[in-house]
Design a protein around this motif. Structure first.
Motif, short mmCIF file in Angstrom:
data_model
loop_
_atom_site.label_atom_id
_atom_site.label_comp_id
_atom_site.label_asym_id
_atom_site.label_seq_id
_atom_site.Cartn_x
_atom_site.Cartn_y
_atom_site.Cartn_z
N GLN A 1 45.40 117.84 32.35
CA GLN A 1 46.47 118.83 32.46
C GLN A 1 46.58 119.37 33.88
OE1 GLN A 1 48.97 120.01 30.15
NE2 GLN A 1 48.34 117.98 29.46
N GLY A 2 45.48 119.35 34.62
CA GLY A 2 45.54 119.82 36.01
C GLY A 2 46.49 118.98 36.83
N THR A 3 46.29 117.67 36.78
CA THR A 3 47.16 116.75 37.50
C THR A 3 48.59 116.87 36.98
OG1 THR A 3 45.38 115.20 37.94
CG2 THR A 3 47.61 114.32 37.99
N GLN B 1 50.15 119.27 35.40
CA GLN B 1 50.88 120.51 35.70
C GLN B 1 51.33 120.55 37.16
OE1 GLN B 1 49.49 124.20 34.03
NE2 GLN B 1 50.51 125.43 35.60
N TYR B 2 50.47 120.10 38.09
CA TYR B 2 50.95 120.14 39.48
C TYR B 2 52.05 119.11 39.71
CZ TYR B 2 48.12 116.25 41.59
OH TYR B 2 47.58 115.03 41.95
N PHE C 1 54.36 118.41 37.53
CA PHE C 1 55.55 119.08 37.01
C PHE C 1 56.05 120.10 38.04
CE2 PHE C 1 57.79 122.17 34.28
CZ PHE C 1 58.60 121.32 33.55
N GLU C 2 55.13 120.80 38.67
CA GLU C 2 55.50 121.76 39.72
C GLU C 2 56.08 121.02 40.93
OE1 GLU C 2 52.27 125.22 38.47
OE2 GLU C 2 51.78 123.89 40.13
N GLN D 1 57.60 118.08 40.94
CA GLN D 1 58.94 117.58 40.61
C GLN D 1 59.98 118.71 40.71
OE1 GLN D 1 57.52 114.09 37.47
NE2 GLN D 1 58.64 115.82 36.67
N THR D 2 59.59 119.89 40.25
CA THR D 2 60.52 121.03 40.30
C THR D 2 60.78 121.43 41.74
OG1 THR D 2 59.59 121.77 38.19
CG2 THR D 2 60.94 123.35 39.40
N CYS E 1 56.75 113.23 34.93
CA CYS E 1 55.95 114.12 34.12
C CYS E 1 56.89 115.04 33.35
CB CYS E 1 55.03 114.93 35.04
SG CYS E 1 54.13 116.23 34.18
N PHE F 1 51.66 119.05 29.30
CA PHE F 1 52.47 118.09 30.06
C PHE F 1 51.94 116.68 29.86
CE2 PHE F 1 52.48 122.23 32.05
CZ PHE F 1 53.84 122.49 32.17
N GLY G 1 49.66 110.35 44.32
CA GLY G 1 49.19 111.54 43.60
C GLY G 1 48.61 112.66 44.45
N LEU G 2 47.55 112.37 45.19
CA LEU G 2 46.87 113.43 45.91
C LEU G 2 47.74 113.99 47.04
CD1 LEU G 2 43.99 114.59 45.41
CD2 LEU G 2 43.30 113.39 47.48
N THR H 1 52.40 120.12 47.10
CA THR H 1 52.65 121.23 46.17
C THR H 1 51.90 122.49 46.60
OG1 THR H 1 52.92 119.62 44.41
CG2 THR H 1 52.60 121.89 43.73
N ILE H 2 50.65 122.32 47.05
CA ILE H 2 49.87 123.49 47.48
C ILE H 2 50.53 124.12 48.71
CG2 ILE H 2 47.64 124.32 48.29
CD1 ILE H 2 46.43 121.76 46.95
#
Lengths: 447, 523
Positions: free
Chosen positions: A107-109, A111-112, A114-115, A117-118, A293, A305, A330-331, A337-338
């Motif tokens: 879920q960690g991967t 959720q980020y 999803f964030e 993509q947004t 996602c 997610f 991914g990373l 995102t961060i």
């Protein structure tokens, strides 16, 4: 060997348990004459210190961007990345996890993603974004293939402002798949007549803004003409930070938006890894390449997610898939995102203004050098100089004086007859001293 | 004496044993975490910059207006958000990660440190080549290692991941076929039914027709089955070796010969190269092109799905067609060939903007230098040994589709042993989560019903494998005893119960949007 936990005794015990005598009994299917008997001609194992010495020496032979006045852009940009970003992406749970195929423990991967993509959808002004491509150039290639699927046509029109390497990637892919590409000539002053190149056979038109010369382009009329002919507008960018200050492609009628996301959260890395951004209108979502996602609920009704719409993808659809992509970035998405979360829109907008102000100040300063003309009118953090000498030679001479002054356009496109054009980028990392050093060095080189 | 505060030191009679809910929804270390779009604020930023003085934009009439829709968090809030997310993830550093075909081995932090040296991380791909000699040296050295380990002629470094490497290799094959004037006839690529989905997807992407090669009853591809399909239209085969059933293809040399005799090429999917590094060289087996997943065999981190790196080694027949850019010796040190017209050979074009995944090259070379030729060979042997040890520990209890015989670096089971238990491969995988393991690869390869593909890698100790085998045996026996609830409701102890993937696909929600205000009940 420090990475290998088994002891010789372990190995003997394990072979006995398996029921074979030697390790090579497990390699029995390898044709005997093909099994290597001698060690390969490479050095033996090394401790950490030795490896650090060898690689440290190699690293020391490169000029790091932060050690000199640095103005190189053209598809990758030197920005400051907050310390938090690099700390978080090195957390084991992020660094050493796999593609989130088991969503209950990923879920960690998810959720980020999803964030991410947004954030990408918001930045580009589009409906949906995917969970990344390799980089901006491969995203552009995938966008053209997607446009062909949507329109059922096979001709792409590429603007002369598109980064030549992006155009090369599209052309290579199209040549191989048997699709047609019309590439307009290099267009340093953004005055090409791209509308005239759009006809009823056109699947898509690919336009970059800010373009490779730094010009900001209004896409509205191109979108209108493309849509009138049943074609799609693919908008590209190489500097995602521009979207903090510049009208997004989604607000100018783009159907697909692709770009390089490196500037947010990611280092220069000599060209990779980077993060390709890919966004589109909602109605095209089932033709998109790459992972998506999506939100759902678990058996207790809690939000969670998962990767979704995977019937588009190679592991389900095989030769009918929308793309062959599997591993993505991914990373690098996490880093993006961060950094974007730390910035927020107010931080992004301010940082974009700092970039723009620095670039304007640099353009004005360089314009004072005799023989130099700034040919870019509206730009973000990158612009083009017309020089009285060969730009490649000027760049070498500047490097000898300790200034990395930009990218000669001829390095990207040797046959474009633009040998006197120099692409110059300036970001928040540049200081007044950097600018002064550049102006002084350029004066000497051109004297 | 030690406890004068009256603090209870044992669980006592009042200890709560039931699974009680909490006010926050949190369960101690397992924290619920909102999306940044719910917890963040549009006016907040966690990065300090001063506004530029006397700002006068030169943006034409293209300035962005209005909210972008991106909330920010202060630095402590952002740190907590992402750390909490990380705690919902399983990684190699958490525990055994036996995901078949993915080679989840230890990611040494030395490699991370090396990749972050400013001389590698803070270098631009378009700096003058005189200022990046060390970067070119590293690429050259990595190429030497890859060529030596594979026994091939050259390597194209730039592919960004395995599937991109496949694309690069197949483009080189297409270019070679075109150069011989056979582009119109050689349009078919043979792909075994056990192949990764990327293989047929790659072939189709550049216009090849895909013809499926059936697997033999022992899980391998027979040369006769290939010969039966070879014709004047055959361009290549895409064959994984060791294959996705965890088996070395015993007739690989004959298969390569059959293709070459017919004027076709042998593309090898190198995803499973970890089984044979230092033991056998693809070049000796007749391979023309093979991608190497640096993020598998050479331990660059998977990072939750990337970035990867997929260099392609090429035979002499294909080497001239490698794409730009590439490194060659020049008059003053190493130099880059970045355009086809400057190459002495016949590059087929360009597949990415720059030079590929430099950050991954550094990590992979750091891995190779650390292991040395002796360590890399030992790693492959240990990977194969560990897989067989698990196979031996589970034989008789879980069924092996192709009989009880040695495997390479991964052990394959099917679901026939679960017949009539009411437990599926998926259920079994989810129960492994509760035992603290990442599940194996499931339902792949497609040639085996309910496949479970277990790849422990060389990074596991014997005691770790012993516990894993014991846990798997306990689960298997429970399934056979009919304790189906332990499986069908699993996972019970993960941050989420089983997730509804059907719902996610039926009405896709792919981004956060502000919740609609709750409407008043109809009057």
């Amino acid at each position: 060997m420090r990475y290998l936990p088994l002891s010789p005794d372990d190995r003997s015990e394990m072979l006995a348990k398996i029921g074979v005598d030697t390790i090579d009994d497990l390699f029995a299917d390898v044709p005997a004459e093909k099994l290597l008997t001698e060690p390969l001609d490479l050095p033996r194992r090394k401790g950490e210190m030795e490896v650090e010495r060898i690689l440290g020496r190699m690293a020391g032979r490169n000029v790091a961007a932060s050690t000199v006045p640095f103005f190189v852009g053209a598809g990758a940009y030197k920005h400051h990345v907050p310390a938090t970003v690099d700390h978080v992406i090195q957390r084991s749970e992020f660094l050493t996890s796999y593609t989130p195929y088991q969503p209950e423990i990923a879920q960690g991967t998810l959720q980020y993603l999803f964030e991410f993509q947004t954030q990408v959808a918001a930045l580009t002004g589009m409906d949906v974004a995917n969970a990344s491509m390799y980089d901006g150039s491969t995203a552009a290639g995938e966008a053209v293939l997607m446009a062909h699927r949507v329109t059922k046509r096979r001709k792409a029109v590429l603007s002369g402002g598109l980064h030549p390497h992006y155009a090369d990637v599209v052309e290579t892919l199209s040549h191989m798949s048997g699709d047609k590409v019309v590439s307009l000539p290099a267009d340093p002053r953004a005055d090409e007549d791209i509308l005239a190149a759009i006809d009823d056979e056109t699947s898509c038109v690919v336009v970059q803004t800010p373009d490779v010369f730094g010009n900001l382009r209004d896409l509205t009329k191109i979108a209108e003409k493309a849509h009138a002919h049943g074609a799609l507008l693919i908008a590209a960018f190489t500097e995602v930070m521009s979207l903090g200050l510049v009208k997004p492609p989604g607000a100018m009628g783009a159907d697909i938006v692709v770009g390089e996301g490196q500037s947010i959260g990611n280092s220069l890395n000599f060209g990779g890894p980077y993060v390709g951004l890919f966004a589109a209108r909602q109605k095209f979502v089932r033709q998109m390449p790459g992972r998506l996602c999506g939100e759902t609920v678990d058996a207790e009704g809690k939000r969670g997610f998962v990767l979704t719409l995977s019937t588009r993808e190679q592991h389900i659809r095989r030769d009918k898939a929308t793309s062959n992509i599997c591993t993505n970035s991914g990373l690098c998405c996490l880093a993006f995102t961060i950094h974007m979360t730390l910035l927020g829109q107010v931080g992004l907008q301010r940082l974009a203004r700092v970039n723009h102000a620095n670039a304007v100040a640099l353009a004005d300063a360089l314009a004072t050098v005799p023989g130099v003309e700034v040919i870019t009118g509206a730009f973000f953090n990158e612009f083009t100089l017309k020089l009285p000498k060969d730009a490649a030679k000027v760049v070498e001479a500047l490097a000898d004086k300790g200034v990395l002054g930009g990218v000669p356009y001829s390095r990207l496109a040797p046959d474009a007859d633009c040998d006197d054009l120099l692409l110059v980028a300036s970001t928040e990392v540049n200081t007044d001293d950097d600018r002064a050093a550049y102006v002084a060095a350029l004066k000497e080189v051109l004297a | 004496m030690l406890n004068r505060q009256g603090r209870p030191t044992s669980a006592g009679d009042g200890a709560i044993t039931a699974d009680t809910g909490t006010f926050t929804g949190n369960r101690a270390l397992m924290q619920e975490e909102a999306l940044i779009f719910e917890s963040g604020r549009y006016e907040t930023t966690g990065v300090d910059f001063d506004e530029p003085e006397n700002f006068s934009p030169r943006l034409g009439d293209l300035e962005r207006e209005g909210d972008i829709g991106l909330p920010g968090l202060s630095e402590p809030e952002a740190m907590r958000h992402f750390v909490r997310l990380s705690q919902k993830n399983y990684g190699i550093d958490t525990g055994l990660f036996p995901l078949g075909s993915c080679t989840m081995k230890h990611n040494a932090r030395l490699n991370e440190r090396m990749a972050r040296l400013p001389g590698f991380a803070d270098v631009h791909p378009l700096q003058p080549v005189s200022s990046v000699q060390g970067a070119l040296e590293l690429m050259d050295e990595l190429s030497r290692y890859l060529v030596t380990l594979t026994g091939m002629t050259s390597v194209a470094l730039s592919p960004k991941a395995g599937a991109h490497g496949e694309l690069c290799g197949m483009m080189a094959i297409k270019a070679a076929i075109d150069a011989k004037g056979e582009g119109e006839t050689r349009r078919t690529v043979l792909v075994p039914e056990s192949a990764h989905g990327t293989n047929p997807a790659t072939a189709a992407l550049i216009g090849f027709k895909v013809k499926t090669v059936p697997a033999d009853t022992d899980g391998t591809v027979r040369v006769q089955a290939v010969k039966d399909l070879i014709g004047p239209d055959t361009a290549a085969i895409m064959l994984t070796n060791p294959n996705t059933c965890g088996l070395f293809e015993p007739e690989i040399v004959e298969i390569a010969q059959a293709l070459h005799d017919a004027g076709a090429y042998f593309y090898c999917d190198g995803a499973n190269f970890n089984a044979i590094v230092g033991k056998a060289r693809p070049g000796d087996l007749g391979v023309d092109a093979m991608h190497i997943n640096l993020h598998k065999t050479f331990s660059t981190p998977h990072g939750g799905g990337g970035p990867g790196s997929g260099p392609v080694v090429l035979s002499q027949r294909l080497a001239p067609y490698a794409p730009v850019p590439f490194v060659i010796p020049g008059a003053e040190g190493l130099t880059l060939v970045e355009h086809e017209q400057y190459a002495e050979e016949k590059p087929f074009g360009r597949i990415t903007a720059f030079h590929g995944q430099m950050g991954m090259y550094v990590r992979a070379l750091s891995y190779m230098l650390s292991h040395g030729s002796d360590g890399m060979k030992q790693a492959s042997e240990d990977a194969v040994l560990n897989a067989n040890y698990i196979r031996a520990g589970l034989r008789g209890l879980m069924s092996q589709p192709f009989g009880d015989k040695p495997c390479m670096h991964e052990a394959l089971f099917d679901d026939s042993w679960l017949k009539d238990t009411g437990v599926s491969t998926l259920d079994f995988a989810k129960a492994m989560i509760d035992e603290g393991y990442h599940p194996m690869t499931m339902y792949f390869p497609l040639v085996v019903h309910g496949a479970m593909l277990v790849e422990p890698t060389e990074s596991e100790s014997k005691s770790s494998l012993d516990l894993f085998v014991a846990a798997m045996r306990d689960l298997a026996q429970a399934a056979k005893r009919g304790e189906t609830e332990r499986f069908t409701g699993a996972p019970y102890h993960a941050p989420r119960k089983r997730l509804d993937e059907t719902r996610a696909a039926r009405q896709p929600i792919l981004r956060w949007t502000p919740r609609e205000p709750v409407r008043e009940a109809a009057e």
